[in-house]
Scaffold this active site. Structure first.
Site, mmCIF file in Angstrom:
data_model
loop_
_atom_site.group_PDB
_atom_site.id
_atom_site.type_symbol
_atom_site.label_atom_id
_atom_site.label_comp_id
_atom_site.label_asym_id
_atom_site.label_seq_id
_atom_site.Cartn_x
_atom_site.Cartn_y
_atom_site.Cartn_z
ATOM 1 N N LYS A 148 0.841 -0.869 0.302
ATOM 2 C CA LYS A 148 0.232 -0.044 -0.379
ATOM 3 C C LYS A 148 1.186 0.799 0.018
ATOM 4 O O LYS A 148 1.981 1.327 0.481
ATOM 5 C CB LYS A 148 -0.718 -0.215 1.633
ATOM 6 N N TYR A 157 -3.931 4.120 6.700
ATOM 7 C CA TYR A 157 -4.708 2.573 7.579
ATOM 8 C C TYR A 157 -6.069 2.972 8.190
ATOM 9 O O TYR A 157 -6.839 2.861 8.175
ATOM 10 C CB TYR A 157 -3.848 2.201 8.300
HETATM 11 P P1 NAD Z 1 12.614 1.333 2.328
HETATM 12 O O1 NAD Z 1 12.897 3.299 2.201
HETATM 13 O O2 NAD Z 1 13.027 1.137 3.027
HETATM 14 O O3 NAD Z 1 12.657 0.570 0.703
HETATM 15 C C1 NAD Z 1 12.301 0.966 -0.134
HETATM 16 C C2 NAD Z 1 13.427 0.118 -1.027
HETATM 17 O O4 NAD Z 1 13.283 0.195 -2.632
HETATM 18 C C3 NAD Z 1 14.892 -0.110 -0.907
HETATM 19 O O5 NAD Z 1 15.621 -1.437 -0.851
HETATM 20 C C4 NAD Z 1 15.190 1.256 -1.892
HETATM 21 O O6 NAD Z 1 17.219 1.121 -2.225
HETATM 22 C C5 NAD Z 1 14.419 0.522 -3.161
HETATM 23 N N1 NAD Z 1 14.207 1.678 -4.287
HETATM 24 C C6 NAD Z 1 14.775 1.442 -5.158
HETATM 25 N N2 NAD Z 1 13.831 2.037 -6.063
HETATM 26 C C7 NAD Z 1 14.286 3.134 -5.140
HETATM 27 C C8 NAD Z 1 13.795 4.617 -5.495
HETATM 28 N N3 NAD Z 1 14.034 5.565 -6.674
HETATM 29 N N4 NAD Z 1 13.836 5.633 -4.232
HETATM 30 C C9 NAD Z 1 14.097 5.045 -2.989
HETATM 31 N N5 NAD Z 1 14.420 3.588 -3.020
HETATM 32 C C10 NAD Z 1 14.333 3.106 -4.516
HETATM 33 O O7 NAD Z 1 10.592 2.394 2.221
HETATM 34 P P2 NAD Z 1 9.824 0.773 2.952
HETATM 35 O O8 NAD Z 1 9.371 0.789 4.091
HETATM 36 O O9 NAD Z 1 10.258 -0.334 2.854
HETATM 37 O O10 NAD Z 1 8.471 1.206 1.681
HETATM 38 C C11 NAD Z 1 8.581 0.280 1.083
HETATM 39 C C12 NAD Z 1 6.441 0.313 0.527
HETATM 40 O O11 NAD Z 1 6.224 -0.554 1.049
HETATM 41 C C13 NAD Z 1 6.533 1.321 0.114
HETATM 42 O O12 NAD Z 1 5.303 1.354 -0.760
HETATM 43 C C14 NAD Z 1 5.682 1.980 1.352
HETATM 44 O O13 NAD Z 1 4.456 2.366 1.861
HETATM 45 C C15 NAD Z 1 4.945 0.131 2.144
HETATM 46 N N6 NAD Z 1 4.772 0.066 3.191
HETATM 47 C C16 NAD Z 1 3.751 -0.566 4.139
HETATM 48 C C17 NAD Z 1 4.222 -0.889 5.575
HETATM 49 C C18 NAD Z 1 3.266 -1.776 6.159
HETATM 50 O O14 NAD Z 1 2.672 -1.805 7.082
HETATM 51 N N7 NAD Z 1 2.202 -2.394 5.078
HETATM 52 C C19 NAD Z 1 4.840 -0.606 6.214
HETATM 53 C C20 NAD Z 1 5.995 0.110 5.369
HETATM 54 C C21 NAD Z 1 5.964 0.441 4.497
#
Ligand code: NAD
Length: 565
Positions: free
Chosen positions: A161, A246
């Site tokens: 999401k 959420y």
């Molecule tokens: P994060 O920044 O920790 O991880 C993102 C990943 O994407 C990294 O590994 C990064 O290297 C990669 N990436 C690839 N191309 C990129 C770019 N151009 N710029 C930045 N990063 C790039 O983020 P996250 O917290 O893991 O979130 C990822 C997804 O998960 C998002 O869509 C977020 O909304 C979702 N999320 C959901 C929940 C949940 O509870 N369901 C919780 C956190 C995040």
């Protein structure tokens, strides 16, 4: 364009109708039963809460193979560890722009080198048969591109999401998965979580009376101004799509309704580097057709807060935290049944398995059994549409009106399936009849023609097919085309019993022996009572009597406990 429910039976039936020209396994994944659970003797008194007993994971070789795309916080801290609790899925591939990180993580989880990809080589996933499902865990604006590419590579897609930054992208994702005949699920972990499911059940059972109000706050104080969450191009927005979603989603799934009027207020600290491009906080109000209202806040600049309260005429349910990965606390308040002069406030605590394992196991099961996920792409699109309306409201400083939905849980699986059943019955019979006729012709055809490609025997469902289809079936001729699709007090699918009955008799007699649950989804009442749906089981969601009431009742049930075996 065919949808999942249509495919459930057209494919299988067509296979059978084509007289075994190809085996079912070439078309559909086998239905894999949950592994049997080993029972241990009870050691607790009956007055103690019931224990679920030991888990019953499937053997590794039978589980759905997953690729995790993006190795950031969520993947490393929650998703990959959750595979250890899964019964139906295993991680077989990783996609990352950082090869060294991917190799380190691959070692930890036993992913082979051949399962490592980067964002360029991502499309080569198509050549890896171990991978059946792809979990997109990338910045929001990348969800659409990688979902489309995954579908084109022939993989089922589970996407974080918010589904995407715009509703247009969401639609592209839905269309791409439909076109590729792949499933699309959105990772709404809390719709699979026991405390949230208990509140849904209480709400639909009217335990809280008539629902009146919902309040919720979700957010945390974000650091690091340069992270993607603070870049509009990557995040699509600030607190609202990231954490406000959420609250929005919970207001929708607790009530089952869709808002018809929304108003939003965006706020950012002036000149704060973190909030140059995206909002710091977003407060919003939703009005629903029944009179139910939701008031929510989401934020990036205040200390972590994750609470909610659902209020009805007769009681309330409150959670704090309500949106966390674990440690959820649910309290319920209402007039005491035993002491009329007192209120009862009880804490209801369920075991808290990984929310990620639950949602991924559900999706794995959908892949294995060819069923539609509980939170399909349509559910993600519904939230993104409302987010767009909220931003418009904040920008224009006025209430924005939205189209009313026709039923409860309009974008979750049950409503979708019920509508699809009806549509499928109306549109696909001619195609099936054509298959039947081709089969008959083939019985007299020279052997060389019998070996025609399977596609030759599976006509696409187009108006041309319908026009050219022979109308020899007694039922279709007898049926009054002007007849109402549903008489008062009669459910829509009953209007098709006659057609369906003969379709089954004529075309797919072997289906009688097929006890796969998805067959019951569309199996009509052919003089026999419908197969009993297990009480409290998701099978009754869409396989029991198809009345409005049963649809609403089914929404109460936890479809996931019994499904995950
Ligand atoms: P994060 O920044 O920790 O991880 C993102 C990943 O994407 C990294 O590994 C990064 O290297 C990669 N990436 C690839 N191309 C990129 C770019 N151009 N710029 C930045 N990063 C790039 O983020 P996250 O917290 O893991 O979130 C990822 C997804 O998960 C998002 O869509 C977020 O909304 C979702 N999320 C959901 C929940 C949940 O509870 N369901 C919780 C956190 C995040």
């Amino acid at each position: 364009m065919m949808d999942d429910a249509s495919r459930l039976w057209t494919r299988r039936r067509m296979l059978e109708a084509t007289g075994g020209l190809l085996t079912a396994s070439a078309w559909m994944p086998p239905v894999l039963a949950a592994a049997p659970q080993v029972k241990l003797p009870d050691t607790f008194a009956k007055t103690e809460r019931e224990r679920p007993g030991p888990p019953n994971p499937q053997p590794e070789s039978e589980r759905v193979g997953w690729a995790v795309v993006g190795l950031g916080h969520l993947s490393l801290e929650e998703i990959l560890p959750a595979f250890g609790q899964m019964k139906r899925g295993r991680v077989v591939a990783l996609v990352s722009g950082d090869r060294a990180k991917a190799q380190a993580i691959a070692k930890q989880y036993g992913v082979p080198d051949k399962g490592l990809y980067d964002y360029k080589s991502f499309d080569q996933l198509k050549d890896n048969p171990e991978v059946q499902a792809v979990y997109i865990v990338l910045p929001n604006s990348m969800h659409a591109e990688f979902t489309v590419r995954a579908a084109q590579a022939g993989k089922h897609v589970f996407c974080e999401k918010p589904m995407a930054s715009t509703s247009a992208e969401c639609q592209q994702m839905i269309d791409a998965c439909k076109k590729a005949d792949r499933k699309l699920g959105i990772a709404y972990r809390l719709q699979y979580e026991p405390h949230h499911r208990a509140v849904i059940q209480m709400a639909r059972n009217k335990e809280l009376g008539t629902l009146k109000l919902f309040t919720a706050n979700n957010g945390q104080n974000q650091g690091e101004p340069n992270q993607w969450r603070h870049k509009k191009a990557l995040a699509g927005g600030g607190a609202l799509p990231d954490v406000g979603i959420y609250c929005l989603s919970a207001a929708r799934y607790f009530s089952g309704e869709e808002p018809t009027e929304v108003q939003g207020f965006s706020q950012s600290t002036p000149n704060a580097p973190r909030f140059k491009e995206v909002e710091e906080s977003f407060a919003f109000h939703l009005r629903f057709p029944s009179g139910f209202q939701a008031h929510c806040t989401s934020h990036y600049g205040a200390h972590e807060t994750k609470d909610l309260r659902l209020m009805g005429t007769d009681g309330w349910a409150s959670m704090d935290p309500g949106f966390a990965y674990s440690g959820l606390r649910l309290r319920v308040g209402m007039k005491s049944k035993t002491f009329p002069k007192a209120d009862d406030t009880v804490e209801r605590s369920f075991s808290q398995p990984s929310q990620f394992a639950r949602e991924m196991d559900h999706f794995s099961r959908c892949v294995q059994e060819n069923t539609v996920p509980h939170t399909p792409g349509e559910e993600g699109l519904a939230d993104v549409r409302i987010i767009e309306a909220l931003y418009r409201s904040a920008q224009e400083g006025k209430v924005v009106k939205l189209e009313a939905a026709k039923k409860l849980d309009a974008f979750r699986v049950m409503a979708i399936l019920n509508e699809r059943d009806v549509q499928a019955l109306q549109h696909e019979l001619p195609a099936l009849l054509k298959v039947r006729d081709e089969r008959v012709l083939n019985a007299f055809a020279p052997a060389s023609q019998e070996k025609a490609s399977p596609e030759a025997h599976v006509p696409p469902v187009t108006s041309a097919t319908q026009d050219s289809a022979p109308k020899t079936h007694p039922c279709t001729e007898e049926r009054d085309p002007g007849a109402p699709t549903s008489a008062p007090g009669q459910n829509a699918s009953q209007t098709h019993h006659c057609v369906e009955e003969h379709r089954f008799d004529d075309l797919v007699s072997t289906a009688e022996q097929d006890t796969a649950p998805e067959d019951r989804l569309v199996k009509p009442n052919s003089g026999q009572p419908p197969p009993p749906a297990a009480p409290g089981c998701s099978t009754c969601e869409f396989r029991g009597e198809c009345t409005e009431k049963s649809v609403a009742d089914a929404a109460l049930e936890d479809p996931f406990d019994c499904r995950s075996g």
